[in-house]
Design a protein around this motif. Structure first.
Motif, PDB file in Angstrom:
ATOM      1  N   THR A  36     -59.080  -9.849-103.741  1.00  0.00           N
ATOM      2  CA  THR A  36     -57.724  -9.384-103.138  1.00  0.00           C
ATOM      3  C   THR A  36     -57.834  -9.736-101.539  1.00  0.00           C
ATOM      4  O   THR A  36     -58.662  -9.619-101.138  1.00  0.00           O
ATOM      5  CB  THR A  36     -58.315  -7.742-103.110  1.00  0.00           C
ATOM      6  OG1 THR A  36     -58.388  -7.540-104.577  1.00  0.00           O
ATOM      7  CG2 THR A  36     -57.115  -6.889-102.612  1.00  0.00           C
ATOM      8  N   PHE A  37     -56.752  -9.741-100.981  1.00  0.00           N
ATOM      9  CA  PHE A  37     -56.505 -10.221 -99.818  1.00  0.00           C
ATOM     10  C   PHE A  37     -55.295  -9.221 -99.228  1.00  0.00           C
ATOM     11  O   PHE A  37     -54.466  -8.772 -99.711  1.00  0.00           O
ATOM     12  CB  PHE A  37     -55.926 -11.680 -99.612  1.00  0.00           C
ATOM     13  CG  PHE A  37     -56.725 -12.797-100.075  1.00  0.00           C
ATOM     14  CD1 PHE A  37     -57.673 -13.429 -99.256  1.00  0.00           C
ATOM     15  CD2 PHE A  37     -56.752 -13.022-101.289  1.00  0.00           C
ATOM     16  CE1 PHE A  37     -58.477 -14.140-100.047  1.00  0.00           C
ATOM     17  CE2 PHE A  37     -57.438 -14.161-101.857  1.00  0.00           C
ATOM     18  CZ  PHE A  37     -58.487 -14.792-101.023  1.00  0.00           C
ATOM     19  N   ARG A  38     -55.672  -8.749 -97.906  1.00  0.00           N
ATOM     20  CA  ARG A  38     -54.969  -7.899 -97.219  1.00  0.00           C
ATOM     21  C   ARG A  38     -54.086  -8.208 -95.956  1.00  0.00           C
ATOM     22  O   ARG A  38     -54.855  -8.984 -95.163  1.00  0.00           O
ATOM     23  CB  ARG A  38     -55.638  -6.636 -96.997  1.00  0.00           C
ATOM     24  CG  ARG A  38     -56.033  -6.008 -98.161  1.00  0.00           C
ATOM     25  CD  ARG A  38     -56.923  -4.511 -98.223  1.00  0.00           C
ATOM     26  NE  ARG A  38     -57.130  -3.963 -99.118  1.00  0.00           N
ATOM     27  CZ  ARG A  38     -58.288  -4.294-100.057  1.00  0.00           C
ATOM     28  NH1 ARG A  38     -58.915  -5.448 -99.910  1.00  0.00           N
ATOM     29  NH2 ARG A  38     -58.353  -3.558-100.950  1.00  0.00           N
ATOM     30  N   THR A  39     -52.935  -7.940 -95.807  1.00  0.00           N
ATOM     31  CA  THR A  39     -52.219  -8.350 -94.552  1.00  0.00           C
ATOM     32  C   THR A  39     -52.492  -7.353 -93.556  1.00  0.00           C
ATOM     33  O   THR A  39     -53.161  -6.051 -93.959  1.00  0.00           O
ATOM     34  CB  THR A  39     -50.866  -8.485 -94.663  1.00  0.00           C
ATOM     35  OG1 THR A  39     -50.313  -7.143 -94.925  1.00  0.00           O
ATOM     36  CG2 THR A  39     -50.318  -9.306 -96.092  1.00  0.00           C
ATOM     37  N   GLU A  51     -45.385 -11.581 -95.354  1.00  0.00           N
ATOM     38  CA  GLU A  51     -46.809 -11.916 -95.172  1.00  0.00           C
ATOM     39  C   GLU A  51     -47.670 -11.906 -96.314  1.00  0.00           C
ATOM     40  O   GLU A  51     -48.532 -13.059 -96.450  1.00  0.00           O
ATOM     41  CB  GLU A  51     -47.400 -10.836 -94.086  1.00  0.00           C
ATOM     42  CG  GLU A  51     -46.776 -10.926 -92.678  1.00  0.00           C
ATOM     43  CD  GLU A  51     -47.413  -9.557 -91.690  1.00  0.00           C
ATOM     44  OE1 GLU A  51     -48.575  -9.466 -92.227  1.00  0.00           O
ATOM     45  OE2 GLU A  51     -46.709  -9.430 -90.837  1.00  0.00           O
ATOM     46  N   GLY A  52     -47.413 -11.270 -97.252  1.00  0.00           N
ATOM     47  CA  GLY A  52     -48.314 -11.089 -98.749  1.00  0.00           C
ATOM     48  C   GLY A  52     -47.923 -12.615 -99.406  1.00  0.00           C
ATOM     49  O   GLY A  52     -48.963 -13.202 -99.801  1.00  0.00           O
ATOM     50  N   HIS A  53     -46.658 -12.840 -99.298  1.00  0.00           N
ATOM     51  CA  HIS A  53     -46.290 -14.063 -99.993  1.00  0.00           C
ATOM     52  C   HIS A  53     -46.883 -15.358 -99.200  1.00  0.00           C
ATOM     53  O   HIS A  53     -46.937 -16.496 -99.818  1.00  0.00           O
ATOM     54  CB  HIS A  53     -44.630 -14.156-100.253  1.00  0.00           C
ATOM     55  CG  HIS A  53     -44.275 -13.417-101.545  1.00  0.00           C
ATOM     56  ND1 HIS A  53     -44.597 -13.813-102.803  1.00  0.00           N
ATOM     57  CD2 HIS A  53     -43.787 -12.121-101.462  1.00  0.00           C
ATOM     58  CE1 HIS A  53     -44.143 -12.905-103.619  1.00  0.00           C
ATOM     59  NE2 HIS A  53     -43.648 -11.866-102.662  1.00  0.00           N
ATOM     60  N   THR A  54     -46.723 -15.292 -98.007  1.00  0.00           N
ATOM     61  CA  THR A  54     -47.149 -16.461 -96.953  1.00  0.00           C
ATOM     62  C   THR A  54     -48.921 -16.782 -97.658  1.00  0.00           C
ATOM     63  O   THR A  54     -49.338 -17.710 -97.593  1.00  0.00           O
ATOM     64  CB  THR A  54     -47.279 -16.214 -95.683  1.00  0.00           C
ATOM     65  OG1 THR A  54     -45.927 -15.872 -95.233  1.00  0.00           O
ATOM     66  CG2 THR A  54     -47.860 -17.171 -94.943  1.00  0.00           C
ATOM     67  N   ILE A  55     -49.522 -15.497 -97.559  1.00  0.00           N
ATOM     68  CA  ILE A  55     -50.906 -15.944 -97.961  1.00  0.00           C
ATOM     69  C   ILE A  55     -51.128 -16.254 -99.550  1.00  0.00           C
ATOM     70  O   ILE A  55     -52.055 -17.310 -99.884  1.00  0.00           O
ATOM     71  CB  ILE A  55     -51.667 -14.229 -97.797  1.00  0.00           C
ATOM     72  CG1 ILE A  55     -51.855 -13.918 -96.503  1.00  0.00           C
ATOM     73  CG2 ILE A  55     -53.257 -14.522 -98.602  1.00  0.00           C
ATOM     74  CD1 ILE A  55     -52.308 -12.211 -96.256  1.00  0.00           C
ATOM     75  N   SER A  88     -51.225 -14.774-109.773  1.00  0.00           N
ATOM     76  CA  SER A  88     -51.429 -14.071-108.397  1.00  0.00           C
ATOM     77  C   SER A  88     -49.899 -13.344-108.043  1.00  0.00           C
ATOM     78  O   SER A  88     -49.108 -13.580-108.698  1.00  0.00           O
ATOM     79  CB  SER A  88     -51.776 -15.055-107.164  1.00  0.00           C
ATOM     80  OG  SER A  88     -50.692 -15.817-107.276  1.00  0.00           O
ATOM     81  N   TYR A  89     -50.356 -12.272-107.331  1.00  0.00           N
ATOM     82  CA  TYR A  89     -48.952 -11.328-107.092  1.00  0.00           C
ATOM     83  C   TYR A  89     -49.294 -10.673-105.587  1.00  0.00           C
ATOM     84  O   TYR A  89     -50.486 -10.373-105.414  1.00  0.00           O
ATOM     85  CB  TYR A  89     -48.677 -10.528-108.304  1.00  0.00           C
ATOM     86  CG  TYR A  89     -49.805  -9.562-108.679  1.00  0.00           C
ATOM     87  CD1 TYR A  89     -50.055  -8.226-108.175  1.00  0.00           C
ATOM     88  CD2 TYR A  89     -50.715 -10.138-109.620  1.00  0.00           C
ATOM     89  CE1 TYR A  89     -50.771  -7.451-108.726  1.00  0.00           C
ATOM     90  CE2 TYR A  89     -51.629  -9.120-110.153  1.00  0.00           C
ATOM     91  CZ  TYR A  89     -51.940  -7.855-109.659  1.00  0.00           C
ATOM     92  OH  TYR A  89     -52.857  -6.931-110.219  1.00  0.00           O
ATOM     93  N   VAL A  90     -48.142  -9.760-105.352  1.00  0.00           N
ATOM     94  CA  VAL A  90     -48.097  -9.173-104.231  1.00  0.00           C
ATOM     95  C   VAL A  90     -47.675  -8.011-104.297  1.00  0.00           C
ATOM     96  O   VAL A  90     -46.692  -7.670-105.202  1.00  0.00           O
ATOM     97  CB  VAL A  90     -47.246  -9.864-103.011  1.00  0.00           C
ATOM     98  CG1 VAL A  90     -47.120  -9.004-101.676  1.00  0.00           C
ATOM     99  CG2 VAL A  90     -47.600 -11.474-102.676  1.00  0.00           C
ATOM    100  N   MET A  91     -48.548  -6.922-103.661  1.00  0.00           N
ATOM    101  CA  MET A  91     -48.115  -5.475-104.037  1.00  0.00           C
ATOM    102  C   MET A  91     -48.098  -4.846-102.381  1.00  0.00           C
ATOM    103  O   MET A  91     -48.531  -5.428-101.614  1.00  0.00           O
ATOM    104  CB  MET A  91     -49.148  -4.835-104.629  1.00  0.00           C
ATOM    105  CG  MET A  91     -49.528  -5.037-106.034  1.00  0.00           C
ATOM    106  SD  MET A  91     -50.797  -4.022-106.942  1.00  0.00           S
ATOM    107  CE  MET A  91     -51.593  -3.471-105.547  1.00  0.00           C
ATOM    108  N   VAL A  92     -47.516  -3.916-102.410  1.00  0.00           N
ATOM    109  CA  VAL A  92     -47.329  -3.245-100.970  1.00  0.00           C
ATOM    110  C   VAL A  92     -47.963  -1.988-100.796  1.00  0.00           C
ATOM    111  O   VAL A  92     -47.340  -1.193-101.780  1.00  0.00           O
ATOM    112  CB  VAL A  92     -45.827  -3.334-100.490  1.00  0.00           C
ATOM    113  CG1 VAL A  92     -45.692  -2.835 -98.957  1.00  0.00           C
ATOM    114  CG2 VAL A  92     -45.590  -4.991-100.078  1.00  0.00           C
ATOM    115  N   GLY A 106     -49.393  -5.601 -96.937  1.00  0.00           N
ATOM    116  CA  GLY A 106     -49.324  -6.498 -98.202  1.00  0.00           C
ATOM    117  C   GLY A 106     -50.744  -6.767 -98.882  1.00  0.00           C
ATOM    118  O   GLY A 106     -51.775  -6.869 -98.190  1.00  0.00           O
ATOM    119  N   ILE A 107     -50.863  -6.517-100.317  1.00  0.00           N
ATOM    120  CA  ILE A 107     -52.031  -6.858-100.843  1.00  0.00           C
ATOM    121  C   ILE A 107     -51.784  -8.037-101.774  1.00  0.00           C
ATOM    122  O   ILE A 107     -50.774  -7.731-102.586  1.00  0.00           O
ATOM    123  CB  ILE A 107     -52.368  -5.719-101.788  1.00  0.00           C
ATOM    124  CG1 ILE A 107     -52.852  -4.207-100.671  1.00  0.00           C
ATOM    125  CG2 ILE A 107     -53.598  -5.741-102.364  1.00  0.00           C
ATOM    126  CD1 ILE A 107     -53.047  -3.112-101.307  1.00  0.00           C
TER     127      ILE A 107
END
Length: 121
Positions: A36-39, A51-55, A88-92, A106-107
């Motif tokens: 898991t990565f966080r903005t 920002e999440g999609h960039t990561i 992979s996917y992005v949540m907020v 962003g997660i």
């Protein structure tokens, strides 16, 4: 003569391929993982998604060796070349620390698999 030579080469390379396949099956085990990565927190939901999609794009474009570091895959008996991202996917996430003020984070969730060498005990 050409057919005999072609057939011999085909059988030879097929035998090499099959032998390699059986050796690797007996010496490796597949494992899965999730990272898991966080903005940082931002003021707008759209910015958190961006920002999440960039990561996520950065992670998805990495080679296996770099993924081993970014995803923090345990190095014990790891076949570094085997790391593959499954999805992979992005949540907020919304957060309010003060009434009337909402912050967004962003997660990025990354699911992956990799091979580890089995010990020969």
């Amino acid at each position: 003569m050409k057919k005999l030579l072609a057939s011999s080469l085909l059988i030879f390379f097929s035998a090499l391929s099959v032998a390699d396949h059986f050796v690797t099956l007996g010496n490796y085990r597949f494992q899965t993982g999730t990272s898991t990565f966080r903005t940082d927190y931002v003021e707008h939901k759209k910015s958190a998604y961006q920002e999440g999609h960039t990561i996520m794009a950065d992670i998805n474009s990495q080679k296996s060796f770099d993924l081993s570091r970014s995803l923090r895959v345990p190095p014990s008996r790891l076949d570094v070349r085997s790391i593959k991202i499954d999805n992979s996917y992005v949540m907020v996430r919304e957060l309010s620390r003060v009434p009337g003020q909402i912050e967004y984070q962003g997660i990025v969730i990354v699911n992956y698999h990799y091979r580890v060498r089995e010990s020969r005990n």
